[in-house]
Structures are given as structure tokens and as C-alpha cells.
Design a protein around this motif. Structure first.
Motif, PDB file in Angstrom:
ATOM      1  N   VAL A  70       0.840  -1.206   0.000  1.00 32.02           N
ATOM      2  CA  VAL A  70       0.000   0.000   0.000  1.00 32.02           C
ATOM      3  C   VAL A  70       0.870   1.249   0.000  1.00 32.02           C
ATOM      4  O   VAL A  70       0.668   2.175  -0.801  1.00 32.02           O
ATOM      5  N   ARG A  71       1.850   1.289   0.894  1.00 29.40           N
ATOM      6  CA  ARG A  71       2.698   2.482   0.989  1.00 29.40           C
ATOM      7  C   ARG A  71       3.470   2.725  -0.307  1.00 29.40           C
ATOM      8  O   ARG A  71       3.582   3.874  -0.776  1.00 29.40           O
ATOM      9  N   ASP A  72       3.993   1.674  -0.909  1.00 27.81           N
ATOM     10  CA  ASP A  72       4.755   1.831  -2.153  1.00 27.81           C
ATOM     11  C   ASP A  72       3.855   2.343  -3.282  1.00 27.81           C
ATOM     12  O   ASP A  72       4.278   3.165  -4.100  1.00 27.81           O
ATOM     13  N   THR A  73       2.625   1.856  -3.325  1.00 27.01           N
ATOM     14  CA  THR A  73       1.691   2.280  -4.374  1.00 27.01           C
ATOM     15  C   THR A  73       1.318   3.749  -4.205  1.00 27.01           C
ATOM     16  O   THR A  73       1.322   4.519  -5.167  1.00 27.01           O
ATOM     17  N   VAL A  74       1.000   4.131  -2.995  1.00 20.00           N
ATOM     18  CA  VAL A  74       0.639   5.526  -2.713  1.00 20.00           C
ATOM     19  C   VAL A  74       1.814   6.451  -3.022  1.00 20.00           C
ATOM     20  O   VAL A  74       1.634   7.541  -3.589  1.00 20.00           O
ATOM     21  N   ARG A  75       3.009   6.019  -2.684  1.00 20.38           N
ATOM     22  CA  ARG A  75       4.205   6.822  -2.956  1.00 20.38           C
ATOM     23  C   ARG A  75       4.398   7.007  -4.460  1.00 20.38           C
ATOM     24  O   ARG A  75       4.701   8.118  -4.930  1.00 20.38           O
ATOM     25  N   ALA A  76       4.210   5.937  -5.233  1.00 23.63           N
ATOM     26  CA  ALA A  76       4.403   6.008  -6.689  1.00 23.63           C
ATOM     27  C   ALA A  76       3.390   6.934  -7.354  1.00 23.63           C
ATOM     28  O   ALA A  76       3.696   7.590  -8.353  1.00 23.63           O
ATOM     29  N   ILE A  77       2.190   7.014  -6.816  1.00 20.38           N
ATOM     30  CA  ILE A  77       1.173   7.912  -7.370  1.00 20.38           C
ATOM     31  C   ILE A  77       1.592   9.366  -7.222  1.00 20.38           C
ATOM     32  O   ILE A  77       1.345  10.200  -8.094  1.00 20.38           O
TER      33      ILE A  77
END
Length: 392
Positions: A70-77
């Protein structure tokens, strides 16, 4: 007979709260499939303020750190730190995991094995439902023009933001394009464009509107933009608070953005967060693939398919091909259906094999339409199947 008419479609950026939820769900699907291609995944995500909630059913041999995903996905956005958004960001958000395993009652219907009360040992559909596919010769992607134009604006806006060329852009955004069609049934002009983009506190509305107007003119067909075309840029005058801070987001709430912008019908089932045993996803992808072949073969200017499934059954309970070609069809619908059934199988296991749906490719489909990217299997034309549709 054709007539003058106007059709509008919208798109949203990857920072829109619903798309944040979609991408988290699809990232979970891909992570499961990367370790265990037999994974069964139904993952829904809710985002609001500093919270991300995962819910659904997953059966997999994969070992995942869901919070890190979740954190990696939110960061990439682009919601990486409190500087990007003080409320919703990868550093401070809270993840709640409510995922459980798939019901064995559903699993026995999907599994390729015999079970008491099940009709045969073939892999069955993961649920009942209807799925549609659509194609039209209005754009190179064989998609309706309004939705493709709206996507192009969002794609370019994201490119500029991620490149760092424009420091005041933030992830949340929406576009909408109204296209007037001529009597020949083809796009004649763009009536208006709506674009709202999240921004920092320190940028003026005049700067935003000048930049966005230039961007729109750069990506849309110049021959369709007239002196009368209107541009509505950040019409409220301010869009600083956005993303899950400004609104809640939920997986599956942008199904019209994901498909044909309202031009083609939709069966109602969302795509994101589901593995391909869910025919909501695989059946819709298959119908799009077939419709695209029909239009690419020159059999119709526009084509729509519908398939319907019963849970646990391998074969569809109905298949419908509707050729809406404004008198341009080169053969009858009966001939098209006969050729379609010779070239394609709509059984779940066959669709998985034909489209490679056990591979971790779904996060690539999440944003800017599931039917717009040429590298995805259901968007690629198979020469052998094309030849069958042409009657060769």
C-alpha cells in the motif's frame, strides 16, 4: 440515418481517490500472481483521509507485506510525504487489513474438478453476470473519441507532473470532453473541454488556466478544435485539497472511465482487484478483444458484444453480437457470429490462456482506461483470428 449529436465522456487521474483505491487493489492482484499464478483474488480498497482499508477474499500461496504494498503504491502515485499531502501520504497513513480466504462453496464452482452438485469438471465462471465489449473506428485504438480524448489529457498531465516540469501540479485531476458528431457519424468538432487539476497554494489561477489550455491544445486533434470550443479550467477557482483528503475513494467506482465513457454498455461489474477467474474482468476483456477484431477486420464500423455466465458453468449461457454500423456492415450479423464462435472461445479457462491472464499485468491496466494500451493482450490483434473473421 445519422444526425448531429453531442456525446461527452470523462477521465480521472491516478491521484483521484477512486483510482488510488483501484491501483492499490490491482497491485495486490499482481503481487499475488507474481508469486502464485493460481491465486484467487477479490480485493477492495477504501481510502479516506489517512486511512487505507483492504477488504475481500484472497486464496494464495504468496507471502505478502500488504502494508508495504500500500505504501509503495501511494508513494508512486505522488502522495509520498507530508509535503505532498499533510493528511494522505505514504509515510503517515494507517493500513487496516480485513482480507480473508475465498469461500470453498465458490471455489468448487471455479476449480477444474468435479464436485457434488456441479455440472462437470471444467473450470467454471466465478460468478453469474453479464459483460460487454465495444469497438469503434473513431480513433487508432478503435475506441470512442470522447473517452480517448479525455484520457489523453490525463496521460499528458501525469507525464508532466511526474517529470517535475511543473512543480505546482498535484496528483488529483479530472477531465471531460464533449464531441459533436456529424451526419456521417464521425467526430466533427470538440464543443468543450473541462479540466480540473489539484495544485499547490502558491500558484495563480491564471497560470493554471494558461498551462492547462496549452496542454489541451497540444494533445487533442487541432482540426477538431474551433474558435467556438470552450475550455473550463478549474471552474471552482481553487483545488488545493484533493485526493483521499478531499473525498473518499473506493475500488470499482470508475467503471465507465475504465471502459467506453458511456458510449458502449456496461454489465455493472468492476475490474480492479479481481483475478481472471472473475468473469466480470476476464469476460469483459474477452468481449473487447473480439469486438476490436470485428472492427479491425472491416466487418463493421462499430460493434458491441454481450456474454452472460452462470456461476460454476464453463460455457456462457448466452452470447450476443450487435453490429451498429450505420449501414456499413460488409456481412450479416449471423455470419459475424458464426465466425466469432469459430475463432474465439468464451470459456473461462480458454480466455485465461488466450489472453495470458495469469500473469501480473493488471496494475498496468488501472489508469486511463483498460482498453487503451497497445501492450496489453486484449488490445492486440491476432492475425490468425483476424483472417477467420475476414472469411479467409
Amino acid at each position: 440515418m445519422n444526425r448531429l449529436h453531442i456525446f461527452s465522456s470523462e477521465s480521472v487521474g491516478e491521484g483521484h481517490p477512486d483510482k488510488v483505491a483501484d491501483l492499490i487493489s490491482d497491485t495486490v492482484v499482481d503481487a499475488c500472481l507474481a508469486q502464485d499464478p493460481a491465486s484467487r483474488v477479490a480485493c477492495e480498497t477504501l481510502v479516506k483521509d489517512s486511512h487505507v482499508i483492504l477488504a475481500g477474499e484472497i486464496t494464495t500461496q504468496a507471502r505478502l507485506d500488504y502494508e508495504q504494498l500500500v505504501r509503495d503504491t501511494v508513494r508512486a502515485i505522488g502522495y509520498a510525504t507530508p509535503a505532498d499531502d499533510p493528511i494522505f501520504n505514504a509515510e503517515t497513513l494507517t493500513v487496516t487489513n480485513l482480507l480473508s480466504t475465498q469461500s470453498p462453496d465458490i471455489a468448487q464452482g471455479v476449480d477444474a474438478r468435479e464436485a457434488e452438485g456441479k455440472d462437470g469438471a471444467e473450470q467454471g465462471a466465478g460468478d453469474q453476470g453479464i459483460m460487454f465489449g465495444y469497438a469503434a473506428n473513431e480513433t487508432p485504438e478503435l475506441m470512442p473519441a470522447p473517452i480517448m480524448f479525455a484520457h489523453r489529457i490525463m496521460i499528458e498531465l501525469a507525464r508532466v507532473r511526474h517529470s517535475g516540469e511543473v512543480a505546482w501540479l498535484r496528483p488529483d485531476s479530472k477531465s471531460q470532453v464533449a464531441v459533436e458528431y456529424g451526419e456521417d457519424g464521425k467526430p466533427a468538432r470538440i464543443l468543450n473541454v473541462v479540466l480540473s487539476t489539484q495544485h499547490t497554494e502558491d500558484v495563480s489561477i491564471s497560470t493554471i488556466r494558461e498551462f492547462c489550455t496549452d496542454l489541451i491544445r497540444r494533445v487533442l486533434p487541432a482540426e477538431l478544435i474551433t474558435p467556438e470550443t470552450e475550455f473550463f479550467i478549474n471552474p471552482t477557482g481553487r483545488f488545493v485539497i484533493g485526493g483521499p483528503h478531499g473525498d473518499s475513494g473506493l475500488t470499482g467506482r470508475k467503471i465507465i472511465v475504465d471502459t467506453y465513457g458511456g458510449m458502449g454498455r456496461h454489465g455493472g461489474g468492476a475490474f480492479s482487484g479481481k483475478d481472471c477467474s472473475k468473469v466480470d474482468r476476464s469476460g469483459a476483456y474477452m468481449c473487447r478483444w473480439v469486438a476490436k477484431h470485428i472492427v479491425a477486420a472491416g466487418l463493421a464500423a462499430r460493434c458491441e458484444l454481450q456474454v452472460a455466465y452462470a456461476i460454476g458453468k464453463a460455457s456462457p449461457v448466452s452470447i450476443m453480437v450487435d453490429v451498429d454500423s450505420f449501414g456499413t456492415a460488409s456481412v450479416s450479423e449471423d455470419v459475424i457470429i458464426e465466425r466469432v464462435l469459430r475463432a474465439f472461445s468464451f470459456k473461462p479457462a480458454d480466455m485465461e490462456r488466450a489472453l495470458g491472464l495469469r500473469n501480473p499485468i493488471f496494475a498496468r491496466s488501472t489508469n486511463y482506461g483498460h482498453f487503451t494500451k497497445s501492450d496489453l493482450p486484449w488490445e492486440q490483434i491476432d492475425p490468425e483470428k483476424l483472417a477467420i473473421l475476414k472469411g479467409n
